[in-house]
Design a protein around this motif. Structure first.
Motif, PDB file in Angstrom:
ATOM      1  N   ARG A 187       0.792  -1.114  -0.033  1.00  0.00           N
ATOM      2  CA  ARG A 187       0.072   0.014   0.107  1.00  0.00           C
ATOM      3  C   ARG A 187       0.903   1.245   0.048  1.00  0.00           C
ATOM      4  NH1 ARG A 187      -5.047   1.297   1.448  1.00  0.00           N
ATOM      5  NH2 ARG A 187      -5.508  -1.051   1.708  1.00  0.00           N
ATOM      6  N   HIS A 192      -2.973 -11.396  -6.476  1.00  0.00           N
ATOM      7  CA  HIS A 192      -2.711  -9.716  -6.453  1.00  0.00           C
ATOM      8  C   HIS A 192      -2.922  -9.442  -8.170  1.00  0.00           C
ATOM      9  CE1 HIS A 192      -0.308  -8.714  -2.953  1.00  0.00           C
ATOM     10  NE2 HIS A 192      -1.500  -8.170  -2.555  1.00  0.00           N
ATOM     11  N   PRO A 193      -3.519  -8.389  -8.624  1.00  0.00           N
ATOM     12  CA  PRO A 193      -3.502  -7.769  -9.886  1.00  0.00           C
ATOM     13  C   PRO A 193      -1.981  -7.170  -9.863  1.00  0.00           C
ATOM     14  CG  PRO A 193      -5.014  -6.496  -8.497  1.00  0.00           C
ATOM     15  CD  PRO A 193      -4.494  -7.434  -7.494  1.00  0.00           C
ATOM     16  N   ASP A 212      -4.609   4.635  -3.382  1.00  0.00           N
ATOM     17  CA  ASP A 212      -5.638   4.972  -4.456  1.00  0.00           C
ATOM     18  C   ASP A 212      -5.221   4.194  -5.719  1.00  0.00           C
ATOM     19  OD1 ASP A 212      -3.249   6.371  -5.034  1.00  0.00           O
ATOM     20  OD2 ASP A 212      -4.745   8.114  -5.801  1.00  0.00           O
ATOM     21  N   SER A 213      -4.056   3.330  -5.556  1.00  0.00           N
ATOM     22  CA  SER A 213      -3.913   2.478  -6.742  1.00  0.00           C
ATOM     23  C   SER A 213      -4.964   1.427  -7.017  1.00  0.00           C
ATOM     24  CB  SER A 213      -2.437   1.641  -6.306  1.00  0.00           C
ATOM     25  OG  SER A 213      -2.462   0.519  -7.328  1.00  0.00           O
ATOM     26  N   ALA A 214      -5.054   1.168  -8.242  1.00  0.00           N
ATOM     27  CA  ALA A 214      -6.310   0.342  -8.710  1.00  0.00           C
ATOM     28  C   ALA A 214      -5.718  -1.109  -8.580  1.00  0.00           C
ATOM     29  CB  ALA A 214      -6.688   0.565 -10.167  1.00  0.00           C
ATOM     30  N   VAL A 215      -4.587  -1.417  -8.467  1.00  0.00           N
ATOM     31  CA  VAL A 215      -4.132  -2.738  -8.437  1.00  0.00           C
ATOM     32  C   VAL A 215      -3.337  -3.079  -6.944  1.00  0.00           C
ATOM     33  CG1 VAL A 215      -3.361  -3.000 -10.748  1.00  0.00           C
ATOM     34  CG2 VAL A 215      -1.721  -2.041  -9.373  1.00  0.00           C
ATOM     35  N   LEU A 216      -3.921  -2.281  -5.918  1.00  0.00           N
ATOM     36  CA  LEU A 216      -3.456  -2.578  -4.708  1.00  0.00           C
ATOM     37  C   LEU A 216      -3.840  -3.681  -4.038  1.00  0.00           C
ATOM     38  CD1 LEU A 216      -1.960  -1.334  -2.233  1.00  0.00           C
ATOM     39  CD2 LEU A 216      -4.043   0.229  -1.697  1.00  0.00           C
ATOM     40  N   GLU A 217      -5.224  -3.708  -3.843  1.00  0.00           N
ATOM     41  CA  GLU A 217      -5.845  -4.902  -3.161  1.00  0.00           C
ATOM     42  C   GLU A 217      -5.887  -6.388  -3.692  1.00  0.00           C
ATOM     43  OE1 GLU A 217      -6.761  -4.505  -0.231  1.00  0.00           O
ATOM     44  OE2 GLU A 217      -6.685  -2.103  -0.171  1.00  0.00           O
ATOM     45  N   THR A 249      -7.408  -9.644  -4.901  1.00  0.00           N
ATOM     46  CA  THR A 249      -8.587 -10.111  -5.641  1.00  0.00           C
ATOM     47  C   THR A 249      -9.315 -11.453  -5.635  1.00  0.00           C
ATOM     48  OG1 THR A 249      -7.928  -8.755  -7.559  1.00  0.00           O
ATOM     49  CG2 THR A 249      -9.876  -9.740  -7.889  1.00  0.00           C
TER      50      THR A 249
END
Ligand SMILES: Cc1cc2nc3c(=O)[nH]c(=O)nc-3n(C[C@H](O)[C@H](O)[C@H](O)COP(=O)(O)OP(=O)(O)OC[C@H]3O[C@@H](n4cnc5c(N)ncnc54)[C@H](O)[C@@H]3O)c2cc1C
Length: 289
Positions: free
Chosen positions: A44, A161-162, A50-55, A57
């Motif tokens: 993080r 992860h993405p 605010d990264s779109a690939v942070l979380e 999936t």
């Protein structure tokens, strides 16, 4: 370090990096490497909140996990099936068994597919054995027998992860599951973390000054990111294959066999010495440019 992070400061040239912890303490270092797993806080911090690939999936698969004493497994399914790794394939589910603890115990992982999101904030849930057995009702006798022997199975949601756009920034890097958590369908997640550590430690061993650290991290990112992110993607694909969900192969067992005969070669046969050499070349080119 066993302490939650609360903040950090990039070190400008000539400065140390500073990390603050939740307990009010802080630490200074020339570099920071985050290896805090799939729920990584350091990911993080590196990629930004605010990264779109942070979380991570949800991969639309979960697994029941449990152990069976080997003598009971042998009694239930015989020596050959119990003492050798097996994978029982089915529609939208498969069951993997293999001996652990020097053959004293059978490890059982029973996978199921799930549409939609994973609703529970917990990723590991206690479960009722009857529910698990019902979900595998269409499987053959060996599976039924093994599942009936599983003591206290847990249900594990499987996340990955993405692809992160980078594994480093300045003198801050991430590795292992923090960088590229994978589903377990190729049994390769920990192996990739170990490969990361091998490349990273050797590159840092080649650093002669603090200024070289960013070059080491850049070289690490160059060689490790494509390979580890390919593992994440192909692992999901492997899960689909085992569950007869692959659009091309489906239930064609000949095609599936041919695919499985070679699909792991690129993971298993990697020449890590060569990979390290490539990384060292990248590091030295950057240093002298
Ligand atoms: C069901 C399942 C089956 C798997 N099977 C296989 C397999 O057969 N083969 C394989 O190679 N891989 C497998 N994996 C993947 C493997 O477990 C991971 O890839 C591997 O553990 C990653 O190692 P890591 O050190 O990066 O992260 P982790 O092993 O997750 O270690 C991270 C560590 O950081 C600690 N930590 C986190 N936050 C903090 C903090 N704030 N302060 C201090 N410490 C912190 C955690 O407590 C943890 O000890 C499987 C994974 C799952 C979920």
């Amino acid at each position: 370090l066993g302490r939650g992070w609360s903040g950090w400061r990039w070190g400008d040239a000539g400065e140390k990096m500073v990390v603050w912890f939740a307990d009010g303490t802080s630490a200074e270092a020339d570099a920071v490497i985050g290896c805090d797993g799939v729920k990584s806080v350091t990911r993080r911090m590196l990629l930004g909140a605010d990264s779109a690939v942070l979380e991570p999936t949800f991969s639309h698969k979960y697994a029941y996990r449990g152990l069976v004493p080997m003598e009971k497994a042998v009694e239930a399914v015989g020596e050959a099936l119990a003492r050798n790794a097996q994978q029982y394939l089915g529609h939208h589910g498969h069951v993997l068994t293999f001996p652990i603890e020097k053959g004293k115990t059978l490890n059982v992982v029973a996978f199921q597919s799930k549409d939609g999101d994973w609703e529970d904030e917990r990723w590991v849930l206690p479960t009722k054995k009857e529910d698990m057995i019902n979900e595998f009702a269409g499987f053959g006798e060996s599976v039924q027998r093994i599942l009936s022997l599983m003591e206290n199975p847990d249900m594990w949601a499987l996340f990955d992860h993405p692809p992160a756009p980078t594994y480093y920034k300045g003198r801050f890097a991430i590795l292992g599951d923090a960088a590229h958590a994978s589903t377990p369908h190729q049994g390769a997640g920990a192996g990739q973390a170990i490969e990361d550590a091998y490349i990273m430690t050797n590159l840092l061993g080649n650093a002669n000054s603090v200024e070289d650290i960013e070059d080491a991290f850049r070289a690490f990112d160059c060689v490790r990111r494509p390979r580890t992110q390919k593992v994440v993607v192909t692992s999901r694909d492997a899960g689909s294959l085992y569950d007869f969900e692959d659009e091309t192969i489906g239930t064609d067992l000949d095609l599936l066999k041919r695919n499985l005969e070679t699909r792991y070669n690129w993971i298993w046969d990697e020449d890590l010495l060569q990979q390290l050499k490539t990384a060292q070349d990248i590091m030295s080119r950057k240093s002298t440019s």
